[in-house]
Design a protein around this motif. Structure first.
Motif, PDB file in Angstrom:
ATOM      1  N   SER A 186       0.803  -1.218   0.000  1.00 37.22           N
ATOM      2  CA  SER A 186       0.000   0.000   0.000  1.00 37.22           C
ATOM      3  C   SER A 186       0.841   1.276   0.000  1.00 37.22           C
ATOM      4  N   LYS A 187       2.158   1.146  -0.046  1.00 40.14           N
ATOM      5  CA  LYS A 187       2.998   2.336  -0.086  1.00 40.14           C
ATOM      6  C   LYS A 187       2.826   3.039  -1.433  1.00 40.14           C
ATOM      7  N   PRO A 188       2.824   4.372  -1.445  1.00 41.40           N
ATOM      8  CA  PRO A 188       2.641   5.098  -2.705  1.00 41.40           C
ATOM      9  C   PRO A 188       3.649   4.688  -3.781  1.00 41.40           C
ATOM     10  N   GLU A 189       4.879   4.376  -3.375  1.00 46.31           N
ATOM     11  CA  GLU A 189       5.912   3.977  -4.343  1.00 46.31           C
ATOM     12  C   GLU A 189       5.608   2.636  -4.997  1.00 46.31           C
ATOM     13  N   GLY A 190       4.755   1.848  -4.369  1.00 49.89           N
ATOM     14  CA  GLY A 190       4.422   0.539  -4.897  1.00 49.89           C
ATOM     15  C   GLY A 190       3.235   0.530  -5.833  1.00 49.89           C
ATOM     16  N   THR A 191       2.586   1.665  -5.994  1.00 41.41           N
ATOM     17  CA  THR A 191       1.398   1.742  -6.840  1.00 41.41           C
ATOM     18  C   THR A 191       1.713   1.263  -8.257  1.00 41.41           C
ATOM     19  N   GLY A 192       0.912   0.347  -8.735  1.00 45.62           N
ATOM     20  CA  GLY A 192       1.082  -0.161 -10.092  1.00 45.62           C
ATOM     21  C   GLY A 192       2.070  -1.300 -10.229  1.00 45.62           C
ATOM     22  N   HIS A 193       2.694  -1.709  -9.127  1.00 42.71           N
ATOM     23  CA  HIS A 193       3.658  -2.813  -9.161  1.00 42.71           C
ATOM     24  C   HIS A 193       3.093  -3.991  -8.383  1.00 42.71           C
ATOM     25  N   GLU A 194       3.377  -5.184  -8.863  1.00 43.73           N
ATOM     26  CA  GLU A 194       2.948  -6.373  -8.133  1.00 43.73           C
ATOM     27  C   GLU A 194       3.913  -7.503  -8.387  1.00 43.73           C
ATOM     28  N   LEU A 195       3.919  -8.431  -7.463  1.00 45.78           N
ATOM     29  CA  LEU A 195       4.692  -9.651  -7.561  1.00 45.78           C
ATOM     30  C   LEU A 195       3.678 -10.780  -7.654  1.00 45.78           C
ATOM     31  N   ARG A 196       3.895 -11.702  -8.551  1.00 46.32           N
ATOM     32  CA  ARG A 196       2.983 -12.847  -8.660  1.00 46.32           C
ATOM     33  C   ARG A 196       3.719 -14.119  -8.276  1.00 46.32           C
TER      34      ARG A 196
END
Length: 79
Positions: free
Chosen positions: A48-58
């Motif tokens: 939920s950090k702003p820097e993590g927006t749009g990034h994900e690990l699968r």
């Protein structure tokens, strides 16, 4: 067995499950979310950090389970 690209799988209709680091709530609390992917035992992991927006690990369910258990052991936690 054919390999599956987890990044090609859509997220299931279920809402993401939040895993928060504290009970503070509010704007300063950060959380990890897991969302089940459609088609196999796999999850999208985001934060939920702003820097993590749009990034994900699968990760597959097995990969995520192994990570959780090994991380807990490394931290000296009991399961």
């Amino acid at each position: 067995m054919a390999k599956t690209n987890l990044y090609e799988l859509p997220a299931a209709g279920a809402p993401a499950r939040k895993w928060c680091g504290s009970s503070l709530g509010g704007d300063n609390e950060t959380c990890v979310t897991t969302t089940r992917l459609t088609g196999m035992d796999a999850f999208a992991v985001t934060d939920s950090k702003p820097e993590g927006t749009g990034h994900e690990l699968r990760m597959t369910g097995s990969e995520l389970d192994t990570f959780a258990v090994d991380r807990a052991r490394a931290r000296g936690l009991t399961l």
